[in-house]
Every structure is written in structure tokens, then in C-alpha cells.
Design an enzyme around this catalytic site. Structure first.
Site, PDB file in Angstrom:
ATOM      1  N   CYS A 101       0.870  -1.281   0.205  1.00  0.00           N
ATOM      2  CA  CYS A 101      -0.083   0.083   0.104  1.00  0.00           C
ATOM      3  C   CYS A 101       0.918   1.126  -0.032  1.00  0.00           C
ATOM      4  CB  CYS A 101      -0.781  -0.203   1.301  1.00  0.00           C
ATOM      5  SG  CYS A 101      -2.144   1.562   1.267  1.00  0.00           S
TER       6      CYS A 101
ATOM      7  N   GLU B 248      -4.105   0.646  -6.267  1.00  0.00           N
ATOM      8  CA  GLU B 248      -2.807  -0.350  -6.622  1.00  0.00           C
ATOM      9  C   GLU B 248      -2.554  -0.408  -8.005  1.00  0.00           C
ATOM     10  OE1 GLU B 248      -0.018  -2.037  -5.901  1.00  0.00           O
ATOM     11  OE2 GLU B 248      -1.078  -2.719  -4.178  1.00  0.00           O
TER      12      GLU B 248
END
Length: 253
Positions: free
Chosen positions: A2, A118
Site C-alpha cells: 500500500c 494498486e
């Protein structure tokens, strides 16, 4: 992993959503559609309140929304220079790694997010996705925090830093990347935040139902630059056939 996420709710809204009080004291960051390493972020903690002499009340727990700096700096670090490399902590080793184990045992938090970004690996440019609940609620990313003291003249200033836990991707998330944040459902929040519980091992496994309920939303390449920061970053874009993720077995059927 992340490395970028969105956090646009003010601390009052997050306090209501996480059954907490607003402890930001006016220092909360502005809505951010492109949160990047070392930025100030909002986090939820649960601690024993202290009296005027600094003694904690063992019978009372208070949950609050606080401001932290994204990128964990252990208390023994010489400076803040390594923070950008410490934004994530692997759930598989967080209880053993010297930089993380003390925080994992004593100082855990939740890091609220509208969703995280992402980038799907592939040939040429990677396609970004905004992974979110789809209903406007917040994700609760498992985090840990630490206090690093900065010397300013004759005084020391505490800097509160944090990291997001990550784990192997499961379910639908494997369509985009092999790693993902550890996202906790509400029934795990108290156990994760509880400062009296020093062994969170049972909470380090992701919840498959929660993960599979998340929306994988393709978004604009504009999110690649931290200079861009506006609502358009989380808006859905159309993908050409060769950009779309591989269909799951369920979709093939």
C-alpha cells in the site's frame, strides 16, 4: 503493498464511524485523494486515559482519532530519513522484526481510508485501480505506530509515525497485485486496538468475505503523480479489452 490511498473524511465523521472521539486538536490534514508516504494521516487508537501525573487508568479505555506521520520511525532511529521506506510492515513478520515488534505488541492502530490504489503489473504502463467498499464507508487498514522524539533546541518534540500492515493478496485482490493491506472488519477493531492484548497473531489473517466485497475500480493514470490531488482520481475510467484484469473462474462460468 500500500503506497498510495485516499482519505477525505474529516475527523468528526471518522469519530462517528469508528465510535471514537476527535483527538486531532485542530491539526487534522485536509481531504486527500492521493495520500503519499511521510504525509500526515488520520489514525484511530485506543488507550488508557492518564491523570495529571501521567498515570494510566487501567479500568477505562478511550478510542480516539489522532494525527500521525505515514512512515514508521522506531524510537531508536537516529533521524527521520528512513520513514518513506517504512510505510508498510509485512503481517507475516511484524511480530519478529526489531523495527516493528514492539509497536505490534503495544501500539496498534487503524488507518481509515476511502480506498487504496494498486497498480496492476503488465506490459507497458501499469494500470491503477482504486480499491474501495463501494458504498462510501471507510476501510480500516491495520496499522502500528511509534513515537520518535525530535530535539528542538532545549526541548524535545514527539513525532507520532505509523505503518500499514500488508499481507498476501487473496480472493479478488489477486487479479491486481500479489500483496494488499490487511483490512479489518468491525468485529476485529477492538481486539486489534486493545493495548492490553500483546499478541495480535490471530488477527493477522485477512477476512476473505470482506476482501471479496471490495470494488476494483480502474482509475486514471493521473494518480501516478502525487502533484495530482482531486476527486477525479477516484473516478472510474473505461479499459480496453487488453487492459482488463483476467476474468475469475466464476465469471468464466
Amino acid at each position: 503493498m500500500c503506497g498510495r490511498y485516499a482519505s477525505t473524511k474529516n475527523p468528526a465523521l471518522l469519530a462517528a464511524e469508528f465510535d471514537a472521539v476527535d483527538g486531532t486538536e485542530g491539526d487534522a490534514p485536509n481531504p486527500d485523494y492521493n495520500v503519499a508516504p511521510t504525509k500526515p494521516v488520520l489514525a484511530v487508537v485506543e488507550r488508557h486515559p492518564r491523570d495529571d501525573e501521567g498515570n494510566p487508568d487501567p479500568d477505562v479505555l478511550e478510542r480516539s482519532v489522532r494525527v500521525m506521520r505515514w512512515g514508521l520511525v522506531p524510537h531508536w532511529a537516529k533521524d527521520l530519513s528512513g520513514a518513506a521506506k517504512m510505510i508498510n510492515a509485512r503481517a507475516e513478520s511484524v511480530l519478529e522484526k526489531p523495527a516493528y515488534r514492539d509497536s505490534a505488541a503495544k501500539r496498534r492502530c487503524l488507518i481509515p481510508a476511502d480506498g487504496w490504489y494498486e497498480w496492476q503489473p503488465g506490459e507497458g504502463r501499469k494500470q491503477p485501480y482504486f480499491i474501495n467498499p463501494g458504498d462510501g464507508s471507510s476501510l480500516a487498514m491495520a496499522g502500528i505506530w511509534s513515537v520518535w522524539w525530535q530535539q528542538e533546541g532545549d526541548e524535545r518534540k514527539p513525532i507520532i509515525t505509523c505503518a500499514v500492515l500488508t499481507t498476501d493478496a487473496i480472493g479478488e485482490m489477486t487479479r491486481v497485485h500479489h500483496r494488499m493491506p490487511l483490512v479489518l472488519p468491525p468485529d476485529r477493531w477492538h481486539d486489534w486496538l486493545n493495548p492490553d492484548s500483546a499478541d495480535p497473531k490471530a488477527l493477522l489473517t485477512p477476512d476473505l468475505d470482506l476482501v471479496n466485497s471490495l470494488e476494483l475500480r480502474p482509475v486514471s493514470m493521473k494518480v501516478n503523480s502525487i502533484k495530482n490531488n482531486d476527486p477525479s482520481l477516484v473516478e472510474r475510467v473505461s479499459l480496453t479489452e487488453d487492459q482488463a484484469p483476467e476474468p475469475t473462474l466464476f465469471e468464466l462460468k
